[in-house]
Motif scaffolding. Structure first.
Motif, PDB file in Angstrom:
ATOM      1  N   PRO A  87       0.815  -1.231   0.000  1.00 10.23           N
ATOM      2  CA  PRO A  87       0.000   0.000   0.000  1.00 10.23           C
ATOM      3  C   PRO A  87       0.847   1.279   0.000  1.00 10.23           C
ATOM      4  CG  PRO A  87      -0.810  -1.568   1.629  1.00 10.23           C
ATOM      5  CD  PRO A  87       0.510  -2.101   1.161  1.00 10.23           C
ATOM      6  N   LYS A  88       2.127   1.200   0.376  1.00  8.16           N
ATOM      7  CA  LYS A  88       2.981   2.387   0.438  1.00  8.16           C
ATOM      8  C   LYS A  88       3.668   2.693  -0.888  1.00  8.16           C
ATOM      9  CE  LYS A  88       3.999   1.920   5.369  1.00  8.16           C
ATOM     10  NZ  LYS A  88       5.068   1.786   6.412  1.00  8.16           N
ATOM     11  N   TYR A  89       3.440   1.867  -1.892  1.00  4.17           N
ATOM     12  CA  TYR A  89       4.103   2.085  -3.175  1.00  4.17           C
ATOM     13  C   TYR A  89       3.638   3.411  -3.780  1.00  4.17           C
ATOM     14  CZ  TYR A  89       6.094   1.050  -7.767  1.00  4.17           C
ATOM     15  OH  TYR A  89       6.833   1.100  -8.925  1.00  4.17           O
ATOM     16  N   LEU A  90       4.604   4.267  -4.166  1.00  5.20           N
ATOM     17  CA  LEU A  90       4.295   5.574  -4.743  1.00  5.20           C
ATOM     18  C   LEU A  90       4.071   5.430  -6.245  1.00  5.20           C
ATOM     19  CD1 LEU A  90       6.954   7.763  -2.870  1.00  5.20           C
ATOM     20  CD2 LEU A  90       4.491   7.644  -2.421  1.00  5.20           C
ATOM     21  N   VAL A  91       2.843   5.541  -6.658  1.00  2.10           N
ATOM     22  CA  VAL A  91       2.479   5.344  -8.059  1.00  2.10           C
ATOM     23  C   VAL A  91       2.496   6.672  -8.797  1.00  2.10           C
ATOM     24  CG1 VAL A  91       0.717   4.544  -9.659  1.00  2.10           C
ATOM     25  CG2 VAL A  91       1.077   3.343  -7.498  1.00  2.10           C
ATOM     26  N   GLY A  92       3.220   6.718  -9.911  1.00  4.61           N
ATOM     27  CA  GLY A  92       3.211   7.879 -10.795  1.00  4.61           C
ATOM     28  C   GLY A  92       2.664   7.494 -12.158  1.00  4.61           C
ATOM     29  N   TRP A  93       2.538   8.474 -13.038  1.00  5.15           N
ATOM     30  CA  TRP A  93       1.989   8.173 -14.363  1.00  5.15           C
ATOM     31  C   TRP A  93       2.843   7.136 -15.086  1.00  5.15           C
ATOM     32  CZ3 TRP A  93       4.658   8.406 -18.855  1.00  5.15           C
ATOM     33  CH2 TRP A  93       5.831   9.171 -18.889  1.00  5.15           C
TER      34      TRP A  93
END
Length: 518
Positions: A28-34
């Motif tokens: 859940p802590k994964y930083l998702v970008g475009w």
């Protein structure tokens, strides 16, 4: 209003269908970008194409530490095996230790309760759980981890994942190491593919001729052949070099807005790839540390050579008319193809004229592929005949090809009555050290290239890409030419005759009168 149970069930369905929700469920802590959404969208299609037997080929070129391995080598295999438990995956990296690290992570994900809730039918086989090779219980699917060059004979792959096939700069610059990777890919890895299976390559693009560069060259050379693999190549520069648009028709990232209603702007020129992890300031610091040079361009911008050159710079190239050869020292330096094994190598002959100001003029160059000794000898003599001068000196690197053609060359010289002086050059294995005098002369403006050489564009392109280019034969030949000129005095300038003074004229007149009086 949906209940907690309904939300949980919907979350499971979404994670089963889509890769980003799956990754966020596991971490859940994964930083998702475009960029991660774009990668996952492509991997979802890749997975479906494998299942449909469409032989998908996908190449993702991305800077270090931007999350590519977390998605493609850790989460994607687990997600794909949950979808298709009968599929086999082979995952490879530059050494077996890194590959087994990926394997352990995939196993941990499959054992995670959050994964079991999404894919309850995918279980590790308790009888087959080694890190190097493991299987799923009650299914034909499994996973194999291997280092590049390692043994995977007897294994099969619906999905072949190759993540970071290049360990470091030393390996990237080693022609022998690059050749080993290509041979392994062709003879070992590629032969493991199941019918319709897919190849996924994730790496930073170190060198024009590393695995990613070589495959792209193969694509260009075989674009008219339907049987040559055509990868979808997606490059993600750390800093955008132009506005980046997603073209819905081609699914490629392009610099001009496509004429399509669904075209989407991904980022503007100058923006970082994933600011949440590496903002622009951090990237510019990395660029400054690398002085914006080769490694910044290769590892972070996915361009193995900066546009202005790395070892030889654009600003150091100058062109001029070639002087009269009779007033110059003439050199012809030959660099032979290394061996029959490397079919991509060229034999190159370079003509250099050293004028009275010690300026070296690159006057001519020929380049060809041939293992025929007679053809090579005739090419040598034809070039020397075209540039023959009493001051001509021909140089050949001492090696197996020179020794193979030496007797034939001398025989043909007698038959054709061409007798230039010859020097045998001692091999210098470090190509950059060999080219250093050439680099220094160019920096001082002491090398000039002919205005009329058709070979110039090819030569210049190779020099700008050196030492990261596919070829370096022209550079080697030029470097030998400069080595031959080192220590040799340039030709004497012609003496300038002063016009006779009035005293000289008076003396001449007086001498003539005295002579007539005798």
């Amino acid at each position: 209003m949906p209940t907690a149970l309904e939300l949980e069930l919907a979350s499971r369905v979404l994670a089963r269908r889509r890769l980003i929700p799956f990754i966020l469920r596991i971490n859940p802590k994964y930083l998702v970008g475009w960029v991660h959404e774009d990668i996952c969208r492509r991997l979802e299609k890749f997975s479906a194409d494998v299942a449909a037997g469409k032989n998908p080929r996908l190449m993702l070129l991305m800077p270090p530490r931007h999350g590519k391995s977390e998605i493609a080598s850790r989460n994607f295999p687990a997600w794909h095996m949950g979808q298709y438990p009968d599929h086999e995956i082979i995952s490879c990296s530059y050494n077996v230790s890194l590959a087994m690290g990926f394997s352990r992570k995939v196993k941990q994900i499959i054992e995670d309760p959050a994964y079991v809730q999404v894919f309850p039918g995918a279980r590790l086989d308790p009888k087959n759980q080694s890190t190097e090779e493991w299987a799923l219980e009650g299914a034909r699917g499994g996973y194999v981890a291997a280092g590049i060059g390692g043994p995977i004979t007897g294994k099969g792959a619906h999905v072949l994942v190759i993540d970071d096939p290049v360990k470091n700069a030393e390996e990237a610059d080693s022609a022998d190491q690059r050749e080993k990777v290509k041979e392994w890919y062709n003879s070992t890895a590629y032969t493991r593919l199941a019918p319709g299976g897919g190849v996924l390559i994730i790496q930073t693009w170190w060198h024009d001729d590393d695995l990613a560069g070589w495959l792209q060259t193969m694509m260009k050379e075989g674009h008219d052949d339907e049987h040559v693999d055509q990868f979808q190549v997606i490059k993600y520069p750390a800093i955008a070099e132009h506005d980046e648009w997603l073209d819905p028709e081609t699914d490629l990232i392009v610099e001009e807005k496509p004429d399509h209603p669904d075209a989407r702007l991904l980022r503007h020129k100058g923006e970082p790839l994933h600011a949440a992890r590496y903002d622009l300031d951090k990237l510019l610091r990395i660029k400054a540390q690398n002085k914006g040079g080769r490694w910044w361009s290769a590892l972070y911008q996915q361009n193995p050579v900066p546009d202005d050159g790395a070892y030889f710079l654009k600003e150091h190239f100058r062109r001029a008319q070639v002087p009269v050869k009779e007033k110059c020292n003439v050199y012809i330096a030959w660099d032979f193809a290394i061996s029959e094994k490397k079919q991509s190598d060229y034999t190159v002959g370079t003509v250099g004229l050293q004028d009275s100001d010690d300026l070296l003029h690159v006057a001519d160059q020929i380049r060809f592929k041939s293992g025929d000794a007679f053809f090579i000898v005739e090419a040598i003599l034809n070039l020397s005949e075209r540039w023959y001068s009493p001051n001509l000196l021909m140089g050949f690197e001492d090696g197996q090809i020179w020794r193979a053609i030496e007797a034939l060359l001398k025989k043909r010289m007698k038959e054709r009555r061409i007798y230039p002086s010859i020097v045998v050059l001692k091999p210098i294995t470090d190509k950059m050290a060999r080219a250093r005098p050439l680099q220094g002369r160019m920096q001082q403006g002491m090398v000039s290239f002919s205005l009329h050489g058709e070979w110039y564009d090819s030569c210049r392109m190779e020099m700008l890409r050196f030492p990261a280019g596919v070829h370096d034969d022209q550079v080697d030949s030029l470097a030998w030419m400069v080595q031959m000129a080192i220590g040799r005095q340039p030709p004497m300038k012609p003496k300038h005759k002063e016009p006779p003074s009035w005293r000289d004229k008076l003396k001449l007149s007086s001498n003539q009168h005295s002579h007539m009086g005798v």
